[in-house]
Scaffold this motif. Sequence first.
Motif, PDB file in Angstrom:
ATOM      1  N   ALA A  15       0.834  -1.205   0.000  1.00  0.00           N
ATOM      2  CA  ALA A  15       0.000   0.000   0.000  1.00  0.00           C
ATOM      3  C   ALA A  15       0.869   1.254   0.000  1.00  0.00           C
ATOM      4  CB  ALA A  15      -0.935  -0.010   1.205  1.00  0.00           C
ATOM      5  N   THR A  16       1.960   1.228   0.753  1.00  0.00           N
ATOM      6  CA  THR A  16       2.881   2.360   0.774  1.00  0.00           C
ATOM      7  C   THR A  16       3.524   2.555  -0.598  1.00  0.00           C
ATOM      8  OG1 THR A  16       3.341   2.061   3.119  1.00  0.00           O
ATOM      9  CG2 THR A  16       4.987   3.275   1.842  1.00  0.00           C
ATOM     10  N   LEU A  17       3.923   1.458  -1.239  1.00  0.00           N
ATOM     11  CA  LEU A  17       4.522   1.558  -2.569  1.00  0.00           C
ATOM     12  C   LEU A  17       3.519   2.104  -3.580  1.00  0.00           C
ATOM     13  CD1 LEU A  17       6.658  -1.715  -2.714  1.00  0.00           C
ATOM     14  CD2 LEU A  17       7.399   0.611  -2.127  1.00  0.00           C
ATOM     15  N   ARG A  18       2.254   1.771  -3.435  1.00  0.00           N
ATOM     16  CA  ARG A  18       1.222   2.335  -4.323  1.00  0.00           C
ATOM     17  C   ARG A  18       1.119   3.843  -4.132  1.00  0.00           C
ATOM     18  NH1 ARG A  18      -3.274  -0.716  -6.484  1.00  0.00           N
ATOM     19  NH2 ARG A  18      -2.741  -2.911  -6.467  1.00  0.00           N
ATOM     20  N   GLN A  19       1.202   4.289  -2.878  1.00  0.00           N
ATOM     21  CA  GLN A  19       1.166   5.727  -2.604  1.00  0.00           C
ATOM     22  C   GLN A  19       2.386   6.416  -3.211  1.00  0.00           C
ATOM     23  OE1 GLN A  19       0.847   5.679   1.685  1.00  0.00           O
ATOM     24  NE2 GLN A  19      -1.359   6.055   1.585  1.00  0.00           N
ATOM     25  N   VAL A  20       3.529   5.775  -3.102  1.00  0.00           N
ATOM     26  CA  VAL A  20       4.757   6.313  -3.709  1.00  0.00           C
ATOM     27  C   VAL A  20       4.547   6.474  -5.217  1.00  0.00           C
ATOM     28  CG1 VAL A  20       7.157   5.742  -4.286  1.00  0.00           C
ATOM     29  CG2 VAL A  20       6.352   5.519  -1.926  1.00  0.00           C
ATOM     30  N   LEU A  21       3.962   5.465  -5.851  1.00  0.00           N
ATOM     31  CA  LEU A  21       3.701   5.542  -7.292  1.00  0.00           C
ATOM     32  C   LEU A  21       2.749   6.691  -7.602  1.00  0.00           C
ATOM     33  CD1 LEU A  21       3.937   4.501 -10.186  1.00  0.00           C
ATOM     34  CD2 LEU A  21       2.107   2.867  -9.648  1.00  0.00           C
ATOM     35  N   ASP A  22       1.675   6.821  -6.838  1.00  0.00           N
ATOM     36  CA  ASP A  22       0.713   7.901  -7.078  1.00  0.00           C
ATOM     37  C   ASP A  22       1.380   9.272  -6.971  1.00  0.00           C
ATOM     38  OD1 ASP A  22      -1.313   6.044  -7.443  1.00  0.00           O
ATOM     39  OD2 ASP A  22      -2.108   6.260  -5.406  1.00  0.00           O
ATOM     40  N   ILE A  23       2.225   9.434  -5.977  1.00  0.00           N
ATOM     41  CA  ILE A  23       2.936  10.710  -5.793  1.00  0.00           C
ATOM     42  C   ILE A  23       3.874  10.959  -6.967  1.00  0.00           C
ATOM     43  CG2 ILE A  23       4.684  11.873  -4.373  1.00  0.00           C
ATOM     44  CD1 ILE A  23       3.337  10.366  -1.946  1.00  0.00           C
ATOM     45  N   ALA A  24       4.594   9.932  -7.372  1.00  0.00           N
ATOM     46  CA  ALA A  24       5.542  10.073  -8.481  1.00  0.00           C
ATOM     47  C   ALA A  24       4.828  10.415  -9.787  1.00  0.00           C
ATOM     48  CB  ALA A  24       6.366   8.804  -8.636  1.00  0.00           C
ATOM     49  N   VAL A  25       3.716   9.760 -10.054  1.00  0.00           N
ATOM     50  CA  VAL A  25       2.976  10.004 -11.301  1.00  0.00           C
ATOM     51  C   VAL A  25       2.514  11.454 -11.371  1.00  0.00           C
ATOM     52  CG1 VAL A  25       0.828   9.457 -12.538  1.00  0.00           C
ATOM     53  CG2 VAL A  25       2.292   7.614 -11.698  1.00  0.00           C
ATOM     54  N   GLN A  26       2.135  12.038 -10.242  1.00  0.00           N
ATOM     55  CA  GLN A  26       1.696  13.432 -10.225  1.00  0.00           C
ATOM     56  C   GLN A  26       2.826  14.402 -10.575  1.00  0.00           C
ATOM     57  OE1 GLN A  26      -1.492  14.520  -9.907  1.00  0.00           O
ATOM     58  NE2 GLN A  26      -1.942  12.328 -10.006  1.00  0.00           N
TER      59      GLN A  26
END
Length: 72
Positions: A15-26
């Motif tokens: 779940a943390t890695l998914r949040q990291v991805l979401d932040i990076a994509v933005q």
Amino acid sequence: MTTDPTPKFDANYVATLRQVLDIAVQQIAVQHRTPATKAMMAETIVRHAAGGITDAHALVSHAVTAGANGAP
């Protein structure tokens, strides 16, 4: 004797890695926010996390670098 080189991440870490991805994509240009680029960025995050990087800022940075120009 066999060894399993595949890292095991618990559900909370995923779940943390998914949040990291979401932040990076933005942080990449809108035109590069394609499924292929996101997949490439996710692979970069998982590869670095499996290599021992746990700092979220560092993981975001690696992902943004990987996705900055979109997927090939």
